[in-house]
Design a protein around this motif. Structure first.
Motif, PDB file in Angstrom:
ATOM      1  N   SER A 277      83.812 112.193   0.754  1.00  0.00           N
ATOM      2  CA  SER A 277      83.111 110.909   0.618  1.00  0.00           C
ATOM      3  C   SER A 277      83.152 110.435  -0.821  1.00  0.00           C
ATOM      4  O   SER A 277      83.194 111.241  -1.758  1.00  0.00           O
ATOM      5  CB  SER A 277      81.657 111.038   1.085  1.00  0.00           C
ATOM      6  OG  SER A 277      80.938 111.928   0.242  1.00  0.00           O
TER       7      SER A 277
ATOM      8  N   GLU B 295      86.002 112.345   7.764  1.00  0.00           N
ATOM      9  CA  GLU B 295      85.471 113.600   8.283  1.00  0.00           C
ATOM     10  C   GLU B 295      86.347 114.121   9.425  1.00  0.00           C
ATOM     11  O   GLU B 295      86.052 113.896  10.603  1.00  0.00           O
ATOM     12  CB  GLU B 295      84.031 113.409   8.777  1.00  0.00           C
ATOM     13  CG  GLU B 295      83.061 112.983   7.679  1.00  0.00           C
ATOM     14  CD  GLU B 295      81.666 112.747   8.208  1.00  0.00           C
ATOM     15  OE1 GLU B 295      81.502 112.738   9.440  1.00  0.00           O
ATOM     16  OE2 GLU B 295      80.748 112.577   7.392  1.00  0.00           O
TER      17      GLU B 295
ATOM     18  N   PHE C 108      81.247 107.543  -3.340  1.00  0.00           N
ATOM     19  CA  PHE C 108      80.078 106.660  -3.489  1.00  0.00           C
ATOM     20  C   PHE C 108      80.201 105.882  -4.789  1.00  0.00           C
ATOM     21  O   PHE C 108      80.497 106.450  -5.835  1.00  0.00           O
ATOM     22  CB  PHE C 108      78.793 107.495  -3.481  1.00  0.00           C
ATOM     23  CG  PHE C 108      77.566 106.751  -3.917  1.00  0.00           C
ATOM     24  CD1 PHE C 108      76.831 105.999  -3.014  1.00  0.00           C
ATOM     25  CD2 PHE C 108      77.133 106.805  -5.231  1.00  0.00           C
ATOM     26  CE1 PHE C 108      75.701 105.319  -3.420  1.00  0.00           C
ATOM     27  CE2 PHE C 108      76.005 106.124  -5.647  1.00  0.00           C
ATOM     28  CZ  PHE C 108      75.288 105.380  -4.723  1.00  0.00           C
TER      29      PHE C 108
ATOM     30  N   GLY D 145      84.786 117.309   5.019  1.00  0.00           N
ATOM     31  CA  GLY D 145      84.511 115.892   4.805  1.00  0.00           C
ATOM     32  C   GLY D 145      84.698 115.520   3.352  1.00  0.00           C
ATOM     33  O   GLY D 145      84.464 116.324   2.445  1.00  0.00           O
TER      34      GLY D 145
ATOM     35  N   ASP E 245      80.391 102.961   0.168  1.00  0.00           N
ATOM     36  CA  ASP E 245      80.439 104.356   0.598  1.00  0.00           C
ATOM     37  C   ASP E 245      81.599 104.546   1.564  1.00  0.00           C
ATOM     38  O   ASP E 245      81.635 103.926   2.632  1.00  0.00           O
ATOM     39  CB  ASP E 245      79.120 104.728   1.277  1.00  0.00           C
ATOM     40  CG  ASP E 245      78.969 106.239   1.424  1.00  0.00           C
ATOM     41  OD1 ASP E 245      79.889 106.950   0.991  1.00  0.00           O
ATOM     42  OD2 ASP E 245      77.952 106.686   1.971  1.00  0.00           O
ATOM     43  N   TYR E 246      82.558 105.380   1.193  1.00  0.00           N
ATOM     44  CA  TYR E 246      83.708 105.698   2.032  1.00  0.00           C
ATOM     45  C   TYR E 246      83.601 107.144   2.473  1.00  0.00           C
ATOM     46  O   TYR E 246      83.327 108.032   1.671  1.00  0.00           O
ATOM     47  CB  TYR E 246      85.020 105.503   1.256  1.00  0.00           C
ATOM     48  CG  TYR E 246      85.252 104.095   0.774  1.00  0.00           C
ATOM     49  CD1 TYR E 246      85.946 103.182   1.545  1.00  0.00           C
ATOM     50  CD2 TYR E 246      84.772 103.690  -0.472  1.00  0.00           C
ATOM     51  CE1 TYR E 246      86.163 101.895   1.089  1.00  0.00           C
ATOM     52  CE2 TYR E 246      84.977 102.408  -0.932  1.00  0.00           C
ATOM     53  CZ  TYR E 246      85.681 101.506  -0.151  1.00  0.00           C
ATOM     54  OH  TYR E 246      85.878 100.235  -0.598  1.00  0.00           O
ATOM     55  N   ARG E 247      83.870 107.396   3.770  1.00  0.00           N
ATOM     56  CA  ARG E 247      83.784 108.753   4.288  1.00  0.00           C
ATOM     57  C   ARG E 247      84.980 109.048   5.194  1.00  0.00           C
ATOM     58  O   ARG E 247      85.399 108.198   5.973  1.00  0.00           O
ATOM     59  CB  ARG E 247      82.498 108.962   5.103  1.00  0.00           C
ATOM     60  CG  ARG E 247      81.218 108.825   4.292  1.00  0.00           C
ATOM     61  CD  ARG E 247      80.001 108.976   5.190  1.00  0.00           C
ATOM     62  NE  ARG E 247      78.777 108.767   4.447  1.00  0.00           N
ATOM     63  CZ  ARG E 247      78.114 109.716   3.806  1.00  0.00           C
ATOM     64  NH1 ARG E 247      78.560 110.958   3.841  1.00  0.00           N
ATOM     65  NH2 ARG E 247      77.008 109.446   3.142  1.00  0.00           N
TER      66      ARG E 247
ATOM     67  N   CYS F  31      83.143 103.854   8.549  1.00  0.00           N
ATOM     68  CA  CYS F  31      83.021 102.854   7.485  1.00  0.00           C
ATOM     69  C   CYS F  31      82.369 101.621   8.065  1.00  0.00           C
ATOM     70  O   CYS F  31      82.937 100.966   8.948  1.00  0.00           O
ATOM     71  CB  CYS F  31      84.398 102.502   6.913  1.00  0.00           C
ATOM     72  SG  CYS F  31      84.305 101.270   5.620  1.00  0.00           S
TER      73      CYS F  31
END
Length: 223
Positions: A176, A194, A178, A174, A190-192, A210
């Motif tokens: 991410s 995974e 911030f 993952g 906050d972008y993720r 998102c």
């Protein structure tokens, strides 16, 4: 030879003029003195002329201005100490400093006022890169987790995190990013991403989470 004459000294009088002093009042004097000193500090007007931050490396000064601006509103020494402590907590909350110390001193220089004060925050930034390593075993499955964090990437409390998990049944990783809003730490972007690979099914699952607002591509938590 001369003769030495000695005269006995009369004992000092044990009773003097009644001063009407209660012994209990004497015991309370230290507390009364402390209260009077605190009252003087609270009532004495002061002006915070300068707020300095020492020890900055990659951190941008404009980010910190939102966190320390309330110190200038203090009107007495007690209030200066309270607001400086609150500002210190805000600086630590950003997650980019390992230590923050506060120094309060009288102002110096050509523009110094008789009641002027200077407040200095001495900060120690955390490392540019931190890592972690964990192993987990359970339910007939074992996994190894590696993590990397890059705090304060661009100098405004951004944080980039990468995590890789290798297990007997599944492998995933993952990424991410911030980014807090200046002056509103509770509001953040906050972008993720995974992705995960399942060995049994031999397929790839890619998931991007998102929570988007009405006019933004990043999630914004309420204040």
């Amino acid at each position: 030879m001369g003769t030495v004459h000695a005269k006995s000294l009369d004992p000092l009088p044990m009773h003097g003029r009644d001063l009407s002093v209660n012994p209990e009042d004497l015991i309370q004097l230290p507390e009364q003195e402390q209260e009077s000193k605190q009252e003087i500090l609270e009532n004495k007007d002061v002006v915070v002329q300068h707020v300095n931050i020492q020890g900055l490396g990659r951190t941008k000064e404009d980010l910190l201005g939102y966190e320390i601006s309330d110190v200038f509103q203090a009107k007495n020494l007690i209030e200066v100490m309270k607001r400086a402590h609150t500002a210190r907590q805000k600086l630590l909350r950003l997650g980019i400093f390992k230590e923050v110390e506060v120094l309060i001193d009288t102002s110096e220089g050509a523009d110094a006022l008789p009641n002027g004060l200077d407040v200095t925050f001495e900060v120690t930034e955390i490392k540019r890169l931190t890592g972690s390593y964990n192993t987990m075993v359970g339910n007939n499955e074992g996994s190894m987790v590696l993590g990397l964090k890059l705090p304060n990437v661009f100098g405004r409390a951004e944080k980039l995190t990468f995590q890789f998990s290798y297990g007997t049944k599944e492998t995933s990783y993952g990424l991410s990013f911030f980014k807090p809003q200046p002056g509103y730490f509770e509001r953040k972007y906050d972008y993720r991403a995974e992705p995960s690979f399942t060995r049994v099914r031999i397929c790839q699952i890619f998931d991007i989470t998102c929570n988007c607002g009405s006019s933004s591509n990043a999630s914004q938590s309420p204040p």
